[in-house]
Design a protein around this motif. Structure first.
Motif, PDB file in Angstrom:
ATOM      1  N   GLU A  38      -9.624   1.042   1.435  1.00 55.52           N
ATOM      2  CA  GLU A  38     -10.949   1.374   0.933  1.00 55.52           C
ATOM      3  C   GLU A  38     -11.277   2.805   1.350  1.00 55.52           C
ATOM      4  O   GLU A  38     -10.992   3.211   2.486  1.00 55.52           O
ATOM      5  CB  GLU A  38     -11.972   0.391   1.502  1.00 55.52           C
ATOM      6  CG  GLU A  38     -13.321   0.455   0.839  1.00 55.52           C
ATOM      7  CD  GLU A  38     -14.178  -0.771   1.171  1.00 55.52           C
ATOM      8  OE1 GLU A  38     -15.287  -0.859   0.622  1.00 55.52           O
ATOM      9  OE2 GLU A  38     -13.735  -1.629   1.971  1.00 55.52           O
ATOM     10  N   LYS A 144     -18.952   2.507 -14.151  1.00 47.80           N
ATOM     11  CA  LYS A 144     -17.694   1.809 -13.906  1.00 47.80           C
ATOM     12  C   LYS A 144     -17.178   1.344 -15.260  1.00 47.80           C
ATOM     13  O   LYS A 144     -17.945   1.129 -16.208  1.00 47.80           O
ATOM     14  CB  LYS A 144     -17.896   0.619 -12.969  1.00 47.80           C
ATOM     15  CG  LYS A 144     -18.967  -0.366 -13.431  1.00 47.80           C
ATOM     16  CD  LYS A 144     -19.298  -1.396 -12.359  1.00 47.80           C
ATOM     17  CE  LYS A 144     -20.484  -2.268 -12.774  1.00 47.80           C
ATOM     18  NZ  LYS A 144     -20.895  -3.201 -11.712  1.00 47.80           N
ATOM     19  N   HIS A 159     -12.725   1.085  -8.805  1.00 47.06           N
ATOM     20  CA  HIS A 159     -13.268   2.421  -8.586  1.00 47.06           C
ATOM     21  C   HIS A 159     -14.668   2.500  -9.185  1.00 47.06           C
ATOM     22  O   HIS A 159     -14.891   2.046 -10.311  1.00 47.06           O
ATOM     23  CB  HIS A 159     -12.373   3.490  -9.224  1.00 47.06           C
ATOM     24  CG  HIS A 159     -11.054   3.638  -8.546  1.00 47.06           C
ATOM     25  ND1 HIS A 159      -9.944   2.893  -8.909  1.00 47.06           N
ATOM     26  CD2 HIS A 159     -10.664   4.422  -7.507  1.00 47.06           C
ATOM     27  CE1 HIS A 159      -8.931   3.231  -8.123  1.00 47.06           C
ATOM     28  NE2 HIS A 159      -9.335   4.142  -7.282  1.00 47.06           N
ATOM     29  N   ALA A 189     -13.561   3.694  -3.684  1.00 43.02           N
ATOM     30  CA  ALA A 189     -12.347   3.003  -4.117  1.00 43.02           C
ATOM     31  C   ALA A 189     -12.089   1.826  -3.188  1.00 43.02           C
ATOM     32  O   ALA A 189     -12.265   1.932  -1.968  1.00 43.02           O
ATOM     33  CB  ALA A 189     -11.155   3.953  -4.103  1.00 43.02           C
ATOM     34  N   SER A 191      -9.317  -1.656  -2.783  1.00 42.20           N
ATOM     35  CA  SER A 191      -8.270  -2.580  -3.223  1.00 42.20           C
ATOM     36  C   SER A 191      -8.267  -3.784  -2.297  1.00 42.20           C
ATOM     37  O   SER A 191      -8.527  -3.659  -1.091  1.00 42.20           O
ATOM     38  CB  SER A 191      -6.891  -1.911  -3.231  1.00 42.20           C
ATOM     39  OG  SER A 191      -6.471  -1.575  -1.920  1.00 42.20           O
ATOM     40  N   TRP A 203      -0.162   8.744  -9.229  1.00 42.53           N
ATOM     41  CA  TRP A 203      -1.597   8.955  -9.391  1.00 42.53           C
ATOM     42  C   TRP A 203      -1.849  10.394  -9.826  1.00 42.53           C
ATOM     43  O   TRP A 203      -1.230  11.329  -9.302  1.00 42.53           O
ATOM     44  CB  TRP A 203      -2.340   8.727  -8.076  1.00 42.53           C
ATOM     45  CG  TRP A 203      -2.276   7.342  -7.520  1.00 42.53           C
ATOM     46  CD1 TRP A 203      -1.188   6.713  -6.981  1.00 42.53           C
ATOM     47  CD2 TRP A 203      -3.367   6.417  -7.413  1.00 42.53           C
ATOM     48  NE1 TRP A 203      -1.520   5.457  -6.554  1.00 42.53           N
ATOM     49  CE2 TRP A 203      -2.850   5.246  -6.806  1.00 42.53           C
ATOM     50  CE3 TRP A 203      -4.714   6.459  -7.757  1.00 42.53           C
ATOM     51  CZ2 TRP A 203      -3.651   4.127  -6.539  1.00 42.53           C
ATOM     52  CZ3 TRP A 203      -5.507   5.356  -7.496  1.00 42.53           C
ATOM     53  CH2 TRP A 203      -4.974   4.209  -6.886  1.00 42.53           C
TER      54      TRP A 203
END
Length: 370
Positions: A38, A144, A159, A189, A191, A203
């Motif tokens: 994060e 978003k 994100h 961010a 995950s 990326w």
């Protein structure tokens, strides 16, 4: 061979529903809820030429969470400064408005219209390190894509964006004190239930700030600026090599378009001279499509040449030992390549309007984990 599927947030949006929605305060709250990572990151371009970011990162890979502060500061004509430090403990208020670790504090007001940041991580370690403070005034709604979450195997990667705002900054870089203002954006961010290196094998991130070619130079300032940002990644082959992307266009600090489909092309690949073993593109073409906030079709094309090297980050070298050993067993060489483009041009095409070109500067970040 594909072992697990990737389902993007955009693909889950049902017909007749908006592809992008307004983000809410809860989207920017810390989760820290499972194996994953994060980050809370403020990116900025200042009128004195300084570009960069400050970031708090939380990672949970084994039995213990790792907290890091990461920051890049680049002033044209001077060496780029990149700093990463152990943040030790992360303290988060119950409402997630205030959070801090060693060397970095971030504090939102109640409606997230203003963010105060104090970065001292570099100065705390050595006298020549960076110290800076920022005031970010959000001028645009957040957004978003869909619900913000891409589903990657059994995990998720999300994100959330505050794409536009004015920033004032003061501090000391390379021994020189500065005070300036400019444009900024903020990204949260997160995950969950997935190792960070399984989210994306490649990326591409950019943050462009500029003005229409036709605008007189004496009229160009932070208030009249336009921005274009992209955060795109491709999932690993074992998860389908699926393209996941977020992009946005702002004008005069207001969100103008959300772009949920970005194609990235790498051209003129050359062997990295700094020992990473990767081939690095001299030319990257970003093509983003979506819609304006009032429903018109929108397309943005950035034919980029990010040739000015800022810093190459050997991710394994910067990791704590236990985490490094775990990641090294699964990834050969994770690297981040930061670049700067001083004469960038972005073409904007809006349905029913004459196309126009923005000219400005761009911060680039290419991450390869293969």
């Amino acid at each position: 061979m594909v072992h697990k599927k990737t389902i993007t947030a955009a693909s889950l949006v049902q017909d007749g529903h908006p592809m992008a929605t307004q983000s809410v305060l809860a989207d920017f709250a810390w989760k820290r809820d499972s194996t994953g990572s994060e980050t809370q990151t403020l990116y900025f371009h200042l009128e004195n030429g300084c570009v960069g970011f400050v970031q708090i990162a939380w990672v949970f890979l084994t039995l213990k969470a790792t907290i890091e502060t990461n920051a890049t500061f680049f002033v044209p004509g001077h060496p780029c400064v990149f700093e990463t430090h152990n943040g030790h403990n992360l303290k988060v208020a119950k409402d997630s408005l205030d959070y801090e670790c060693k060397g970095l504090q971030m504090s939102w007001n109640k409606d997230h219209s203003r963010l105060s940041v104090k970065y001292t991580a570099g100065r705390e370690r050595k006298a020549s390190g960076v110290a800076a403070s920022f005031e970010f005034v959000r001028k645009s709604d957040g957004y978003k894509i869909g619900d913000g979450k891409n589903y990657i195997g059994e995990g998720t990667a999300a994100h959330y964006f505050y794409p536009a705002g004015e920033i004032t900054a003061q501090g000391e870089i390379n021994g020189a004190k500065f005070e300036s203002k400019g444009s900024a954006m903020f990204i949260h961010a997160h995950s969950a239930n997935i190792m960070p290196y399984n989210v994306g094998a490649e990326w591409n991130m950019i943050f462009f700030v500029g003005h229409p070619e036709s605008m007189p130079k004496d009229k160009r300032n932070a208030e009249s600026a336009s921005t274009y940002h992209v955060l795109q990644y491709e999932t690993p082959e074992s998860y389908g090599s699926v393209n996941c992307s977020n992009a946005g266009l702002t004008q005069e600090n207001k969100l103008k378009a959300v772009l949920w489909d970005t194609k990235v092309e790498h051209h003129e690949l050359t062997k990295d001279e700094n020992g990473s073993g990767y081939d690095i593109p001299k030319n990257i073409i970003f093509t983003s499509t979506g819609k304006t906030v009032d429903g018109k079709k929108a397309r943005v094309v950035f034919d980029a040449r990010p040739t000015q090297r800022l810093h190459d980050i050997d991710v394994l070298h910067e990791m704590p030992f236990v985490v490094r050993r775990l990641v090294q067993a699964l990834i050969t060489k994770p690297f981040v390549f930061e670049r700067y483009e001083e004469t960038a041009k972005v073409r904007v095409e809006i349905e029913g309007e004459e196309p126009y070109v923005l000219e400005g500067v761009a911060f680039h970040e290419l991450t390869l984990m293969k």
